[in-house]
Design a protein around this motif. Sequence first.
Motif, PDB file in Angstrom:
ATOM      1  N   ALA A 191       0.819  -1.208   0.000  1.00 57.57           N
ATOM      2  CA  ALA A 191       0.000   0.000   0.000  1.00 57.57           C
ATOM      3  C   ALA A 191       0.857   1.265   0.000  1.00 57.57           C
ATOM      4  CB  ALA A 191      -0.924  -0.003   1.213  1.00 57.57           C
ATOM      5  N   TYR A 192       2.122   1.162   0.426  1.00 60.36           N
ATOM      6  CA  TYR A 192       2.992   2.334   0.458  1.00 60.36           C
ATOM      7  C   TYR A 192       3.194   2.929  -0.941  1.00 60.36           C
ATOM      8  CZ  TYR A 192       6.901  -0.233  -1.605  1.00 60.36           C
ATOM      9  OH  TYR A 192       7.708  -0.935  -2.457  1.00 60.36           O
ATOM     10  N   LEU A 193       2.979   2.095  -1.991  1.00 57.21           N
ATOM     11  CA  LEU A 193       3.167   2.593  -3.350  1.00 57.21           C
ATOM     12  C   LEU A 193       2.130   3.636  -3.734  1.00 57.21           C
ATOM     13  CD1 LEU A 193       4.167  -0.562  -5.442  1.00 57.21           C
ATOM     14  CD2 LEU A 193       5.621   1.261  -4.564  1.00 57.21           C
ATOM     15  N   LEU A 194       1.046   3.718  -2.968  1.00 52.14           N
ATOM     16  CA  LEU A 194       0.062   4.766  -3.223  1.00 52.14           C
ATOM     17  C   LEU A 194       0.706   6.149  -3.165  1.00 52.14           C
ATOM     18  CD1 LEU A 194      -3.094   3.546  -1.284  1.00 52.14           C
ATOM     19  CD2 LEU A 194      -2.981   4.056  -3.721  1.00 52.14           C
ATOM     20  N   PHE A 195       1.787   6.256  -2.394  1.00 47.26           N
ATOM     21  CA  PHE A 195       2.450   7.547  -2.241  1.00 47.26           C
ATOM     22  C   PHE A 195       3.713   7.641  -3.113  1.00 47.26           C
ATOM     23  CE2 PHE A 195      -0.230   7.007   1.410  1.00 47.26           C
ATOM     24  CZ  PHE A 195      -0.779   8.260   1.581  1.00 47.26           C
ATOM     25  N   LYS A 196       3.791   6.759  -4.119  1.00 46.25           N
ATOM     26  CA  LYS A 196       4.876   6.806  -5.100  1.00 46.25           C
ATOM     27  C   LYS A 196       4.328   7.027  -6.513  1.00 46.25           C
ATOM     28  CE  LYS A 196       8.068   5.608  -2.052  1.00 46.25           C
ATOM     29  NZ  LYS A 196       9.225   6.467  -1.696  1.00 46.25           N
ATOM     30  N   LEU A 197       3.077   7.422  -6.610  1.00 45.26           N
ATOM     31  CA  LEU A 197       2.418   7.501  -7.901  1.00 45.26           C
ATOM     32  C   LEU A 197       2.842   8.699  -8.736  1.00 45.26           C
ATOM     33  CD1 LEU A 197      -1.187   6.364  -6.922  1.00 45.26           C
ATOM     34  CD2 LEU A 197       0.602   5.036  -8.049  1.00 45.26           C
ATOM     35  N   ARG A 220      -2.873  15.309   1.592  1.00 42.56           N
ATOM     36  CA  ARG A 220      -1.888  15.735   0.582  1.00 42.56           C
ATOM     37  C   ARG A 220      -1.703  14.695  -0.517  1.00 42.56           C
ATOM     38  NH1 ARG A 220       0.418  16.352   5.396  1.00 42.56           N
ATOM     39  NH2 ARG A 220       1.880  14.642   5.004  1.00 42.56           N
ATOM     40  N   PHE A 221      -2.421  13.604  -0.414  1.00 38.49           N
ATOM     41  CA  PHE A 221      -2.222  12.488  -1.334  1.00 38.49           C
ATOM     42  C   PHE A 221      -2.372  12.886  -2.797  1.00 38.49           C
ATOM     43  CE2 PHE A 221      -4.373   9.233  -3.916  1.00 38.49           C
ATOM     44  CZ  PHE A 221      -3.373   8.267  -3.956  1.00 38.49           C
ATOM     45  N   PHE A 222      -3.385  13.649  -3.120  1.00 41.07           N
ATOM     46  CA  PHE A 222      -3.690  13.944  -4.520  1.00 41.07           C
ATOM     47  C   PHE A 222      -2.732  14.946  -5.155  1.00 41.07           C
ATOM     48  CE2 PHE A 222      -7.670  12.375  -2.723  1.00 41.07           C
ATOM     49  CZ  PHE A 222      -8.015  11.416  -3.670  1.00 41.07           C
ATOM     50  N   GLU A 223      -1.881  15.590  -4.356  1.00 40.71           N
ATOM     51  CA  GLU A 223      -0.935  16.553  -4.902  1.00 40.71           C
ATOM     52  C   GLU A 223       0.077  15.893  -5.825  1.00 40.71           C
ATOM     53  OE1 GLU A 223       0.806  18.515  -1.585  1.00 40.71           O
ATOM     54  OE2 GLU A 223      -1.082  19.421  -0.905  1.00 40.71           O
ATOM     55  N   GLN A 224       0.362  14.605  -5.608  1.00 42.12           N
ATOM     56  CA  GLN A 224       1.363  13.888  -6.399  1.00 42.12           C
ATOM     57  C   GLN A 224       0.822  13.440  -7.760  1.00 42.12           C
ATOM     58  OE1 GLN A 224       2.394   9.936  -5.057  1.00 42.12           O
ATOM     59  NE2 GLN A 224       0.424   9.685  -4.026  1.00 42.12           N
ATOM     60  N   ILE A 225      -0.505  13.447  -7.918  1.00 44.59           N
ATOM     61  CA  ILE A 225      -1.121  13.002  -9.172  1.00 44.59           C
ATOM     62  C   ILE A 225      -2.109  14.076  -9.639  1.00 44.59           C
ATOM     63  CG2 ILE A 225      -0.845  10.496  -9.136  1.00 44.59           C
ATOM     64  CD1 ILE A 225      -3.315  10.272  -7.441  1.00 44.59           C
ATOM     65  N   PRO A 226      -1.594  15.173 -10.161  1.00 42.62           N
ATOM     66  CA  PRO A 226      -2.435  16.332 -10.486  1.00 42.62           C
ATOM     67  C   PRO A 226      -3.472  16.077 -11.581  1.00 42.62           C
ATOM     68  CG  PRO A 226      -0.226  16.609 -11.380  1.00 42.62           C
ATOM     69  CD  PRO A 226      -0.177  15.423 -10.478  1.00 42.62           C
ATOM     70  N   ASN A 249      -7.400  19.113  -1.543  1.00 46.90           N
ATOM     71  CA  ASN A 249      -7.778  20.065  -2.578  1.00 46.90           C
ATOM     72  C   ASN A 249      -8.166  19.381  -3.887  1.00 46.90           C
ATOM     73  OD1 ASN A 249      -7.285  22.395  -0.998  1.00 46.90           O
ATOM     74  ND2 ASN A 249      -5.074  22.182  -1.367  1.00 46.90           N
ATOM     75  N   ALA A 250      -8.377  18.075  -3.833  1.00 47.18           N
ATOM     76  CA  ALA A 250      -8.697  17.321  -5.047  1.00 47.18           C
ATOM     77  C   ALA A 250     -10.039  17.758  -5.628  1.00 47.18           C
ATOM     78  CB  ALA A 250      -8.728  15.828  -4.734  1.00 47.18           C
ATOM     79  N   LYS A 251     -10.127  17.742  -6.948  1.00 46.26           N
ATOM     80  CA  LYS A 251     -11.364  18.053  -7.661  1.00 46.26           C
ATOM     81  C   LYS A 251     -11.602  16.928  -8.679  1.00 46.26           C
ATOM     82  CE  LYS A 251     -11.681  22.077  -5.607  1.00 46.26           C
ATOM     83  NZ  LYS A 251     -12.741  22.355  -4.589  1.00 46.26           N
ATOM     84  N   LEU A 252     -12.233  15.872  -8.213  1.00 46.17           N
ATOM     85  CA  LEU A 252     -12.454  14.703  -9.065  1.00 46.17           C
ATOM     86  C   LEU A 252     -13.686  14.890  -9.942  1.00 46.17           C
ATOM     87  CD1 LEU A 252     -11.923  11.802  -6.481  1.00 46.17           C
ATOM     88  CD2 LEU A 252     -10.223  12.799  -8.025  1.00 46.17           C
ATOM     89  N   ASP A 253     -13.650  14.242 -11.101  1.00 48.81           N
ATOM     90  CA  ASP A 253     -14.851  14.188 -11.917  1.00 48.81           C
ATOM     91  C   ASP A 253     -15.795  13.112 -11.373  1.00 48.81           C
ATOM     92  OD1 ASP A 253     -16.321  14.804 -14.547  1.00 48.81           O
ATOM     93  OD2 ASP A 253     -16.120  12.627 -14.599  1.00 48.81           O
ATOM     94  N   THR A 254     -15.246  11.923 -11.053  1.00 50.26           N
ATOM     95  CA  THR A 254     -16.093  10.800 -10.652  1.00 50.26           C
ATOM     96  C   THR A 254     -15.529  10.083  -9.428  1.00 50.26           C
ATOM     97  OG1 THR A 254     -16.639  10.446 -12.991  1.00 50.26           O
ATOM     98  CG2 THR A 254     -17.260   8.710 -11.457  1.00 50.26           C
TER      99      THR A 254
END
Length: 447
Positions: A191-197, A220-226, A249-254
Motif C-alpha cells: 500500500a505504500y506505493l500509493l504515495f509513489k504515484l 496531501r495524497f492527490f498533490e502527487q497526481i495532479p 484540494n482534489a477536484k475529481l470528476d467521478t
Amino acid sequence: MSDEAPSKNEKSTSPTPTCDAEKTDDQMVAAAAAVLQIQENPPDIFKLDVDCCEELFEWLSIKDLHSFGQTCKRMHRIAGIYFRQNYPGAKTEFRSDGIYYDSTRLDGFMEFIDDISIETYDSNLLAYIGKCKSLKAINFKFLDKGLKFDMISEVLAKVENIQIIVGELKEKDLELSPNLKRLIVNWSCNAYLLFKLNKCPKLEHINFPPIEGRFKGMERFFEQIPNIQSISIDWRILYANKNGFLQSNAKLDTLIISLRDDEVDETFGSILNELHDRGFYKRLHLLQMDFAGGRQQSIDSFASLRALDGLLIANIETDVIWPLMQNLKTIVIGDFNDFDLTTLPSKLPMLQRIDILLDTTMDVIRAFIRWSKDLKQIRIKSTIEDVETILDLTSLNKERAKLAAASKVIIYVPEDVFLAKKFAGGVSRSFIEIKRFESAKSDLFYS
C-alpha cells in the motif's frame, strides 16, 4: 485466395502497406485499399471498396471475421483494423497455445488487439505479447513470480491501463509505464506505493486498497497526481479517511464507491453529500455488490445522494418501493427477483443507459422504450431465448415514436442474438437499433 508478390512495376508505383504502429487506422486502411485497387486482375472480392468490405463484415461472427482475415495479407489488414475499431468490448485472453476471445482463437489479430488478460506466466507469453503492437490495456489475473515487468518493458511503455488482480506490484514497475492512465491493483502487500504515484504523471484513475484504518497524509495524497480524474474505493475506507478527503484540494470528476447493504447507515448520505458540496467530486457511481442486499433502507439512502449518476445494484428485494432518483443516468441491475422493473422509468427521469444482466422480458424493454425519453442504451448481457418476441423491432420502434423528443436507442445484445436478428430482417429502425454487446466499449463503471 492467392497473395502473390507484386511485380517490379507494382513495386515502383505502390508501396506495400506496413504495420507501422505510428500510422492511424484510416491511413493503414487506405494503404491496404490502394494496393487492392491497383493489383492486376485481382479476384472479384478485391474489387470491393473498404465500405463494402465493412458491410460484409457486419454479417460475420468474430470467428468468421478472423478466418476471413487469414486469406491474405491485404484482407488481414482490413479485417484486423475493422476488429479493432468495431469490437472494443471484446476482451481477449492469453492462453498457453494462443490468444482467445471466449472459445475463438484470434492469433491472426494479435497486432490489432488493444486489451488483453493474462492469467499466468507461460513460456509462450513473451513471443505472443511482443507481437501485440497496439496494446493499451493489460489485465494480470495472476501476476506470479515467473513474469517480471521488465520482461515486457517495450509493451508496458505504451500501455495506458493496468489491472492486477492477484500479485505484487513493485516501485520500479511504475517507472516502466510512463503513459499509464488507469491503475487497478491489489494493494494489500504494498500500500505504500500509493504515495509513489508521482512516477506515473499521466495517471487519471486509481483504486484504493481494501485495508482497514486511516492512511496518513491523505489530505496531501492527490498533490502527487495532479491529473487524477476518478478513484474507486470501498465505503469503509472512505469513511475511515473522510477527514483527509474533506481537507484535500482534489477536484475529481467521478467518485466510484463499492459497498454492502449493511454498511449503509445514517451518516452515509451526509458524508457523501458534504464531499460533493465541497467540490471533491462531481459525479457519484455506487456499486452495491451485496447479493443479499437491495433493501428499502439502503435504496432510500441512495436516493438522497445529490450527485448520484450511476448505480450498479446486484440485488433488488421484491417488495421494494423504488424512490425518485432525479439525476441517475446509468443503472446496472443484477438479480431483481420478482421486483417489477416496469415501474422504474417514472422513477428515473434522466436515465440514459440500463444494463440488465439476467433474463428479461418484452414488457420490461417496452416500458423503458416507451417512457424514458433520454434513454440511449440498453445492454442485455444474458442469452435471449425468444429473440423474435422480446426484440420485435417494429413494435418497439412504434412505441418509441410515440414519445416526443425521444432519442434513438441502441440495444446491445450477445453476438448470436445480433446475427439472428440481422439475418431475420435487419437490426435498425428509425428509433431503435441493435448492436453486438462486444461493440460497446467497457468503462470504469462497468466492465
